[in-house]
Design an enzyme around this catalytic site. Structure first.
Site, PDB file in Angstrom:
ATOM      1  N   GLU A  51      10.255  16.565  14.470  1.00 43.27           N
ATOM      2  CA  GLU A  51      10.542  16.354  13.043  1.00 43.27           C
ATOM      3  C   GLU A  51       9.606  17.241  12.220  1.00 43.27           C
ATOM      4  O   GLU A  51       8.392  17.171  12.384  1.00 43.27           O
ATOM      5  CB  GLU A  51      10.334  14.891  12.654  1.00 43.27           C
ATOM      6  CG  GLU A  51      10.692  14.661  11.179  1.00 43.27           C
ATOM      7  CD  GLU A  51      10.558  13.206  10.746  1.00 43.27           C
ATOM      8  OE1 GLU A  51       9.493  12.613  10.981  1.00 43.27           O
ATOM      9  OE2 GLU A  51      11.528  12.688  10.164  1.00 43.27           O
ATOM     10  N   GLU A  79      10.350   2.032  10.343  1.00 42.19           N
ATOM     11  CA  GLU A  79      11.368   3.057  10.035  1.00 42.19           C
ATOM     12  C   GLU A  79      10.675   4.395  10.193  1.00 42.19           C
ATOM     13  O   GLU A  79       9.914   4.811   9.318  1.00 42.19           O
ATOM     14  CB  GLU A  79      11.866   2.898   8.591  1.00 42.19           C
ATOM     15  CG  GLU A  79      12.475   1.552   8.268  1.00 42.19           C
ATOM     16  CD  GLU A  79      13.794   1.291   8.973  1.00 42.19           C
ATOM     17  OE1 GLU A  79      14.338   2.214   9.604  1.00 42.19           O
ATOM     18  OE2 GLU A  79      14.263   0.146   8.901  1.00 42.19           O
ATOM     19  N   GLY A 116       3.468   4.967  13.480  1.00 37.06           N
ATOM     20  CA  GLY A 116       4.252   3.757  13.751  1.00 37.06           C
ATOM     21  C   GLY A 116       3.885   3.127  15.086  1.00 37.06           C
ATOM     22  O   GLY A 116       3.772   1.907  15.200  1.00 37.06           O
ATOM     23  N   LYS A 124       0.860  -1.187   0.000  1.00 40.27           N
ATOM     24  CA  LYS A 124       0.000   0.000   0.000  1.00 40.27           C
ATOM     25  C   LYS A 124       0.896   1.237   0.000  1.00 40.27           C
ATOM     26  O   LYS A 124       1.492   1.597   1.010  1.00 40.27           O
ATOM     27  CB  LYS A 124      -0.937   0.022   1.207  1.00 40.27           C
ATOM     28  CG  LYS A 124      -2.135   0.878   0.911  1.00 40.27           C
ATOM     29  CD  LYS A 124      -2.539   1.913   1.940  1.00 40.27           C
ATOM     30  CE  LYS A 124      -1.612   2.833   2.608  1.00 40.27           C
ATOM     31  NZ  LYS A 124      -1.443   4.164   2.010  1.00 40.27           N
ATOM     32  N   GLY A 179       7.302   5.659   7.904  1.00 35.64           N
ATOM     33  CA  GLY A 179       6.455   6.832   8.042  1.00 35.64           C
ATOM     34  C   GLY A 179       6.687   7.502   9.386  1.00 35.64           C
ATOM     35  O   GLY A 179       7.743   7.339   9.999  1.00 35.64           O
ATOM     36  N   CYS A 239      13.817  11.030   5.719  1.00 36.90           N
ATOM     37  CA  CYS A 239      13.865  10.770   7.158  1.00 36.90           C
ATOM     38  C   CYS A 239      15.296  10.917   7.654  1.00 36.90           C
ATOM     39  O   CYS A 239      15.531  11.044   8.844  1.00 36.90           O
ATOM     40  CB  CYS A 239      13.254   9.433   7.521  1.00 36.90           C
ATOM     41  SG  CYS A 239      13.841   8.099   6.546  1.00 36.90           S
TER      42      CYS A 239
END
Ligand code: UN1
Length: 495
Positions: free
Chosen positions: A383, A248, A231, A174, A226, A282
């Protein structure tokens, strides 16, 4: 405009969903690249049935035979590299050279995974009893659900999908909604390579499908790239179902520059690390930690170089920094600019959306620099995933390391120094899954473990050989040829 179809059981099939979403060019927002289905639980169910059916044959096929198909997929990617990169640039905005690098990372992974099908070593070890062998094999797990971010539309899915397939699993992929068109090209490559139907299935979605994959009892592995908050939810939900999970997640990656550093090199590194891919990796550098002895000299050169960054449509070969992915992300970047100012950081470059002339059609933003940033500020800790860099002044090496480690993330990190002791200490002391010495925080290679510590993940490492720990089970085999009942831990060996 026609609605794109999912790819299930080797066929392009319409979704059962009434809802759709669009994927648009972030450099020319009027350009719609495609309309995609917001797939349902029913679509995921169909994909699971196809993947389950295909698993029987695919998991039994000798691994080197699977490797031949993966190698072929790698060769097709190589032949179609430029074509796929152009689609990627139009869909997500990264500059063409970087888009080609993205495809190249997938090619490298394909060949690595194909080679690994002739290794995937197990262990043989002595048994504690005579006339008995003990050995181990890596075996496939089952169906893997792969859910990825938009920023590396080919490379990151490839990191997960090639090894998953090499190990004999089947896959339901996906992609992120903003990278849906590029995903269809990726699937086409496998179709062309002759992958049997049902081995690799694609389900588009913007909400329900991802959740359905995480919750489906027959999908045994979830590999997700993501944000940290998503997560955590995935880990919780998948954990309750005893799934294997590879996460990740976010980063807040520091680049340290010490007095002995080659300043020009460190400046180039910071420009590439912070503004390459418009700061949307990232692994992007989002914190620049400068020793006070070189602070002014560094910042002068750095700002001069940043002022020359050419911004625009990534298809233009002169352009160095493309657009921000979409309006929501741009608003988030601008929100952090406001937050930074309110917190008392000094905005010394950029900070604004670009709206004039060629920029009027897309989501463009200036490269942005905040100085006088301190560890208590949100722009230091959170972030942002945009071209917004926080600069921190430190007095010593010890302080640099302390500041670098003062966040909840730990993906990538970098130090520029010519002092070997500092370099070695940084390698040892930086809390990160990846540390670069005299190189920027971005640029991981496909044959090495990739992942982070702390809130960046759950300890899994994609890339390299370690990815097979996610996508395989161990089978332990004892072969007793003594012809009698031998009791482990009870019988003693006598000559
Ligand atoms: C990501 O941003 O999700 O090291 C992956 C790098 C790239 C991969 C980034 N090879 O920057």
């Amino acid at each position: 405009m026609e609605v794109f179809k999912n790819y299930i059981g080797g066929k392009w099939v319409p979704s059962t969903s009434e809802r759709t979403f669009e994927s648009r060019n972030p450099a020319h927002w009027d350009e719609v690249l495609g309309v995609f289905p917001d797939s349902t639980e029913e679509d995921v169910q169909k994909a699971v049935e196809a993947a389950k059916e295909a698993f029987r044959q695919w998991s039994r096929m000798p691994a080197p035979k699977r490797g031949e198909i993966l190698r072929k997929a790698g060769e097709i990617l190589l032949a179609r590299k430029k074509e796929i990169a152009r689609v990627m640039t139009r869909e997500i905005g990264k500059v063409l050279k970087e888009a080609e690098g993205d495809v190249q990372e997938a090619i490298d992974t394909a060949f690595y995974a194909a080679g690994e099908t002739r290794r995937m070593f197990g262990y043989t070890t002595p048994s504690e009893l005579p006339n008995k062998y003990a050995l181990t094999f890596r075996t496939p797990v089952g169906i893997a659900g792969v859910i990825t971010a938009w920023n590396f539309p080919i490379a990151v899915p490839a990191w997960k999908i090639f090894p998953a397939l090499a190990a004999g699993n089947t896959v339901i992929f996906k992609p992120a909604p903003d990278a849906s068109l590029t995903a269809t090209y990726f699937v086409e490559v496998f179709e062309e390579a002759g992958l049997p139907p049902g081995v690799f299935n694609l389900v588009f979605g913007a909400g329900i499908a991802g959740k359905a994959i995480v919750e489906h009892p027959d999908i045994k592995i979830i590999a997700f790239t993501g944000g940290t908050e998503t997560g955590k939810k995935i880990y919780e939900s998948a954990g309750r179902r005893l799934k294997r999970v590879s996460l990740e997640l976010g980063g807040k990656n520091p680049q340290i520059v010490m007095p002995s550093a080659d300043l020009d090199l460190a400046v180039e590194g910071a420009v590439w690390g912070a503004y390459g891919t418009t700061g949307q990796r990232c692994t992007s550098t989002s914190r620049l930690i400068l020793h006070e002895a070189i602070y002014d000299a560094f910042m002068e050169r750095f700002k001069e170089r940043v002022s020359r960054i050419r911004i625009g449509d990534g298809l233009d070969p002169e352009v160095e920094m493309g657009p921000v992915i979409n309006k929501t992300q741009l608003e988030k970047d601008l929100m952090y600019v406001r937050i930074g100012q309110e917190e008392g950081a000094r905005l010394t470059y950029g900070g604004k959306q670009l709206t004039e002339g060629p920029y009027a059609e897309g989501w463009f933003m200036e490269p942005t620099i905040f100085e006088d940033v301190t560890p208590d500020m949100r722009i230091f800790k959170e972030e942002i995933f945009g071209p917004v860099l926080s600069v921190i002044r430190v007095k010593s090496f010890e302080e640099a390391i302390e500041v670098a480690n003062a966040v909840r993330y730990g993906l990538s990190s970098s130090i520029y120094t010519r002092d070997t002791v500092e370099a070695m200490r940084a390698v040892q002391e930086l809390e990160a899954g990846i540390t670069y010495v005299n190189a920027p925080t971005i640029g991981a290679e496909s044959h090495l473990p990739f992942g982070g510590v702390k809130d960046t993940g759950n300890g899994a490492r994609e890339g390299g050989w370690t990815v097979f720990d996610i996508f395989t089970e161990w089978k332990t085999v004892y072969i007793d040829f003594s012809g009698k009942l031998q009791k482990a831990q009870i019988d003693t060996w006598e000559e």
